[in-house]
Design a protein around this motif. Structure first.
Motif, PDB file in Angstrom:
ATOM      1  N   LEU A   1      33.365 -21.154 -30.590  1.00  0.00           N
ATOM      2  CA  LEU A   1      34.700 -21.441 -30.062  1.00  0.00           C
ATOM      3  C   LEU A   1      35.657 -21.906 -31.156  1.00  0.00           C
ATOM      4  O   LEU A   1      36.873 -21.731 -31.048  1.00  0.00           O
ATOM      5  N   ALA A   2      35.108 -22.484 -32.230  1.00  0.00           N
ATOM      6  CA  ALA A   2      35.955 -22.981 -33.313  1.00  0.00           C
ATOM      7  C   ALA A   2      36.691 -21.853 -34.018  1.00  0.00           C
ATOM      8  O   ALA A   2      37.731 -22.087 -34.659  1.00  0.00           O
ATOM      9  N   GLU A   3      36.163 -20.647 -33.942  1.00  0.00           N
ATOM     10  CA  GLU A   3      36.765 -19.522 -34.659  1.00  0.00           C
ATOM     11  C   GLU A   3      37.779 -18.758 -33.813  1.00  0.00           C
ATOM     12  O   GLU A   3      38.347 -17.773 -34.281  1.00  0.00           O
ATOM     13  N   THR A   4      37.998 -19.170 -32.575  1.00  0.00           N
ATOM     14  CA  THR A   4      38.891 -18.428 -31.689  1.00  0.00           C
ATOM     15  C   THR A   4      40.361 -18.761 -31.905  1.00  0.00           C
ATOM     16  O   THR A   4      41.237 -17.993 -31.510  1.00  0.00           O
ATOM     17  N   GLY A   5      40.633 -19.923 -32.487  1.00  0.00           N
ATOM     18  CA  GLY A   5      42.007 -20.367 -32.630  1.00  0.00           C
ATOM     19  C   GLY A   5      42.569 -21.004 -31.371  1.00  0.00           C
ATOM     20  O   GLY A   5      43.724 -21.446 -31.352  1.00  0.00           O
ATOM     21  N   LEU A   6      41.765 -21.081 -30.296  1.00  0.00           N
ATOM     22  CA  LEU A   6      42.213 -21.708 -29.061  1.00  0.00           C
ATOM     23  C   LEU A   6      42.192 -23.229 -29.212  1.00  0.00           C
ATOM     24  O   LEU A   6      41.379 -23.785 -29.958  1.00  0.00           O
ATOM     25  N   ALA A   7      43.074 -23.901 -28.502  1.00  0.00           N
ATOM     26  CA  ALA A   7      43.155 -25.357 -28.574  1.00  0.00           C
ATOM     27  C   ALA A   7      41.872 -25.981 -28.035  1.00  0.00           C
ATOM     28  O   ALA A   7      41.383 -25.591 -26.976  1.00  0.00           O
ATOM     29  N   ARG A   8      41.352 -26.968 -28.782  1.00  0.00           N
ATOM     30  CA  ARG A   8      40.117 -27.647 -28.384  1.00  0.00           C
ATOM     31  C   ARG A   8      40.290 -29.152 -28.519  1.00  0.00           C
ATOM     32  O   ARG A   8      41.162 -29.629 -29.245  1.00  0.00           O
ATOM     33  N   ASP A   9      39.440 -29.903 -27.801  1.00  0.00           N
ATOM     34  CA  ASP A   9      39.493 -31.356 -27.933  1.00  0.00           C
ATOM     35  C   ASP A   9      38.647 -31.788 -29.121  1.00  0.00           C
ATOM     36  O   ASP A   9      38.120 -30.968 -29.878  1.00  0.00           O
ATOM     37  N   GLU A  10      38.498 -33.110 -29.276  1.00  0.00           N
ATOM     38  CA  GLU A  10      37.783 -33.631 -30.449  1.00  0.00           C
ATOM     39  C   GLU A  10      36.306 -33.259 -30.459  1.00  0.00           C
ATOM     40  O   GLU A  10      35.655 -33.294 -31.502  1.00  0.00           O
ATOM     41  N   LYS A  11      35.757 -32.892 -29.304  1.00  0.00           N
ATOM     42  CA  LYS A  11      34.356 -32.481 -29.240  1.00  0.00           C
ATOM     43  C   LYS A  11      34.178 -30.968 -29.292  1.00  0.00           C
ATOM     44  O   LYS A  11      33.042 -30.486 -29.243  1.00  0.00           O
TER      45      LYS A  11
END
Length: 354
Positions: A236-246
């Motif tokens: 998910l880190a490589e999608t560019g989508l907004a994520r929370d701190e976890k």
């Protein structure tokens, strides 16, 4: 025709499938991409481990469900999302184009935080990988279950007839976030069934057959079951989508990925406003709203907000025909509570197995 791609076969997406089958989307084709040919229902897993259910009773045949609903099925794993080009990358190769995307891929075991856990412990999730190993687990004479939440508590009780079981609840203690009276009843239930409870210290390292703590002696067991919190999938880190701190996907109130009107999500993969816990009940509740909002956007209508309930019914199986429960501060238990839980779980599964 435009393309709606459902990524993952979680609890919310099986409801989306059912509603599409009952009322197809005109002008749209729908595809489900999931790695699970049989989607497990987490609420019945402890019952399977205790022998109260057959494994197939807790599984949804995704091929059969998709066939009934007129949805194409691709058994594969997603490895990435390109929101700008509207593509999903597959492990088997080849990209899938979409006009509208929904993500319900769940979470991964939180084993990276503790050295040795990934190598030497058996995680509860993904459940489809756990079920084939239950036979080997049953042959063990001693089992340590790490995690004092609802999952760890239920699994420890489910396994206690097979082996000597120790529940390692860690620094947070047994059932954090539950009412005090329920936590006390849960501790008595463990003691009455011979399940040892170890609280106060987190596991700092795992080696083969052994749990290590910052202070005190290690705990040895033939099998180590990891039932701690969930972690976000690394891809998910490589999608560019907004994520929370976890690392979980951030959503707006309408279950849309923040900043992307054509991407929706639900279940354990998301971080919903208000900090909802990772519990199957929320994924189940999100299912009808997700289905309605996907239909709305497909038809050019504005989606509606999802308003989670403030409190919800929490039921914990004791794996002996009894259960504990709580709602709105009330705590209760007994055979009738197990009957209620069993009825709710069977009714949920019947909607998608038939």
């Amino acid at each position: 025709m435009k393309h709606l791609l459902l990524l993952g076969g979680g609890h919310a997406h099986v409801e989306v499938l059912r509603q599409i089958g009952a009322n197809p989307l005109p002008g749209w084709r729908v595809t489900l991409l999931t790695r699970e040919a049989q989607s497990p229902y987490s609420g019945m897993l402890p019952g399977v481990m205790a022998g109260l259910y057959r494994p197939e009773q807790a599984l949804i045949d995704m091929a059969a469900l998709c066939a009934r609903c007129g949805v194409a099925l691709l058994l594969d794993r997603a490895t990435g999302i390109d929101p700008q080009r509207r593509l999903v990358r597959r492990a088997a190769g080849g990209d899938i184009a979409w006009d509208l995307l929904s993500i319900d891929t769940g979470a991964t075991p939180e084993t990276d935080r503790t050295p040795g856990a990934a190598e030497h412990a058996l995680p509860l999730k993904p459940i489809d990988a756990l079920l084939p190993r239950l036979g080997a687990l049953a042959a063990c004479r001693s089992i340590a279950v790490v995690g004092g939440g609802a999952a760890g508590f239920e699994v420890a009780l489910a396994l206690h007839r097979r082996a000597a079981v120790t529940l390692v609840a860690g620094g947070s203690g047994l059932l954090p976030g539950f009412p005090t009276k329920l936590r006390q009843r849960a501790a008595r239930a463990l003691a009455a069934r011979g399940v040892a409870l170890r609280e106060g210290q987190d596991v700092v390292e795992v080696t083969a057959g052994r749990l290590h703590f910052a202070a005190g002696p290690p705990l040895e067991a033939e099998a180590l079951v990891w039932a701690t919190g969930a972690a976000a999938a690394p891809w998910l880190a490589e999608t560019g989508l907004a994520r929370d701190e976890k690392g979980f996907l951030r959503l707006d109130a309408c279950l849309r990925a923040v900043g992307h009107d054509a991407i929706f999500a639900a279940g354990d993969v998301v971080s919903f406003p208000g900090g909802l816990p990772k519990a199957g009940v929320f994924a189940v509740r999100q299912g009808p709203v997700l289905a309605a909002n996907l239909r709305a956007v497909a038809m050019g209508v504005a989606p509606r907000p999802h308003v989670p309930q403030r409190d919800y019914l929490r039921l914990l199986s004791l794996s002996d025909g009894r259960a504990l429960g709580t709602r709105n501060g009330f705590v209760f238990g007994g055979r009738w509570v197990w009957w209620l839980k069993d009825r709710i779980d069977r009714r949920f599964m019947a909607r998608y197995q038939r």
